[in-house]
Enzyme design. Sequence first.
Site, PDB file in Angstrom:
ATOM      1  N   GLU A 110       0.872  -1.181   0.000  1.00 56.06           N
ATOM      2  CA  GLU A 110       0.000   0.000   0.000  1.00 56.06           C
ATOM      3  C   GLU A 110       0.912   1.235   0.000  1.00 56.06           C
ATOM      4  OE1 GLU A 110      -2.742   2.280   3.377  1.00 56.06           O
ATOM      5  OE2 GLU A 110      -1.629   0.482   3.878  1.00 56.06           O
ATOM      6  N   ASP A 140      13.258  -3.444  13.854  1.00 52.35           N
ATOM      7  CA  ASP A 140      14.312  -2.654  13.182  1.00 52.35           C
ATOM      8  C   ASP A 140      13.900  -1.180  13.249  1.00 52.35           C
ATOM      9  OD1 ASP A 140      16.523  -1.923  11.710  1.00 52.35           O
ATOM     10  OD2 ASP A 140      15.816  -2.756   9.810  1.00 52.35           O
TER      11      ASP A 140
HETATM   12  P1  ADP Z   1      14.597  -0.466   2.223  1.00 49.30           P
HETATM   13  O1  ADP Z   1      13.974  -1.813   2.435  1.00 49.30           O
HETATM   14  O2  ADP Z   1      15.341  -0.389   0.943  1.00 49.30           O
HETATM   15  O3  ADP Z   1      15.391   0.026   3.411  1.00 49.30           O
HETATM   16  P2  ADP Z   1      12.324   1.170   3.079  1.00 49.30           P
HETATM   17  O4  ADP Z   1      11.210   0.218   3.359  1.00 49.30           O
HETATM   18  O5  ADP Z   1      13.062   1.686   4.278  1.00 49.30           O
HETATM   19  O6  ADP Z   1      13.363   0.545   2.030  1.00 49.30           O
HETATM   20  O7  ADP Z   1      11.720   2.365   2.226  1.00 49.30           O
HETATM   21  C1  ADP Z   1      12.527   3.367   1.655  1.00 49.30           C
HETATM   22  C2  ADP Z   1      11.797   4.702   1.685  1.00 49.30           C
HETATM   23  O8  ADP Z   1      10.622   4.635   0.889  1.00 49.30           O
HETATM   24  C3  ADP Z   1      11.308   5.061   3.082  1.00 49.30           C
HETATM   25  O9  ADP Z   1      12.235   5.808   3.785  1.00 49.30           O
HETATM   26  C4  ADP Z   1      10.036   5.831   2.829  1.00 49.30           C
HETATM   27  O10 ADP Z   1      10.338   7.203   2.620  1.00 49.30           O
HETATM   28  C5  ADP Z   1       9.532   5.275   1.536  1.00 49.30           C
HETATM   29  N1  ADP Z   1       8.455   4.291   1.765  1.00 49.30           N
HETATM   30  C6  ADP Z   1       8.563   3.119   2.446  1.00 49.30           C
HETATM   31  N2  ADP Z   1       7.410   2.462   2.436  1.00 49.30           N
HETATM   32  C7  ADP Z   1       6.532   3.217   1.738  1.00 49.30           C
HETATM   33  C8  ADP Z   1       5.164   3.081   1.376  1.00 49.30           C
HETATM   34  N3  ADP Z   1       4.468   1.999   1.721  1.00 49.30           N
HETATM   35  N4  ADP Z   1       4.597   4.059   0.639  1.00 49.30           N
HETATM   36  C9  ADP Z   1       5.313   5.150   0.275  1.00 49.30           C
HETATM   37  N5  ADP Z   1       6.604   5.345   0.581  1.00 49.30           N
HETATM   38  C10 ADP Z   1       7.213   4.397   1.308  1.00 49.30           C
END
Ligand code: ADP
Length: 289
Positions: A96, A196
């Site tokens: 989402e 985490d």
């Molecule tokens: P990784 O697994 O590469 O560390 P993250 O899950 O931390 O990636 O997500 C990277 C960035 O993308 C986050 O810092 C946030 O800004 C954005 N992000 C993460 N999840 C979502 C989401 N469901 N919808 C929109 N942006 C997201």
Amino acid sequence: MPETWQQAVGEAITEATGDYFAIQSETPCGGGCINEATLLHGDAISYFVKLNDRSAEAMFATEFRALEAINSANAIRAPHPIALGQFAGRAFLVLEAIEFGAAPADWSAMGEQLATLHRKVSDRFGWAEGNYIGSSPQCNAWADDWTTFFREQRLRPQLEMAKRRGSPIRGAVHLLAAVDDLLAGHRPEPSLLHGDLWGGNAGHDASGSPVIYDPASYYGDRETDLAFTEMFGGFPPSFYAAYDRAWPRPAGYEQRKALYNLYHVINHANLFGGGYQSQAESVIRQLLA
Ligand code: ADP
């Protein structure tokens, strides 16, 4: 057969949701620490997609299941996991899309809702599968006793990893022998954890409500989540105040914090080397002093 990964993702979304999803546009997000990320926009809805090479499939699957568990606790907002798949040697995870917002960020709500998440408890420590902390494997074999779990499933595997990469952590043997003393008398409940929870994995949506994402969940001592929020400077004081109002941290948290964060310091040493190796050794010296 899809011809592009975007088409493959669109088909996976259609299949998972039952609603036909046609991609109208895309906004690449530049990626997080590990994966590439992009937003795919349809007519009325957008999805957030993480992409990596095929070897990330297992990591994406564990993230999917952790997000399912957090969502079923109904405690704090986390992206709903939508679909998993692969196309032409790449793996993808569809979530989402969350609109991270400009509204004042409610850190009290983050503290209170994290405590609610932690109230979801199991009868044992661990998780149904191994998962990942950053890109390192994280072992979660079930244990009845927290001290045993933390020693055998958290510290020991990271210390072994350090040995295998040729940079053993000084003091490792003594540390493992001291864990029982360091945690003596501490009997936490097995709480559902984010696992985490640093600042990069917590934010607020457009209405200012808290959102956590990118979890490495398991059932463990809730203090480990709180300790890790403090590792890189800490969340605002209103977060801790609200958490403690909802479910106070027991006495001794400040002493355990260094031991709990040591797990992440050693993991950082294993992933990034550099100053984390000496930081880990210095924390061990202080814990053993
Ligand atoms: P990784 O697994 O590469 O560390 P993250 O899950 O931390 O990636 O997500 C990277 C960035 O993308 C986050 O810092 C946030 O800004 C954005 N992000 C993460 N999840 C979502 C989401 N469901 N919808 C929109 N942006 C997201």
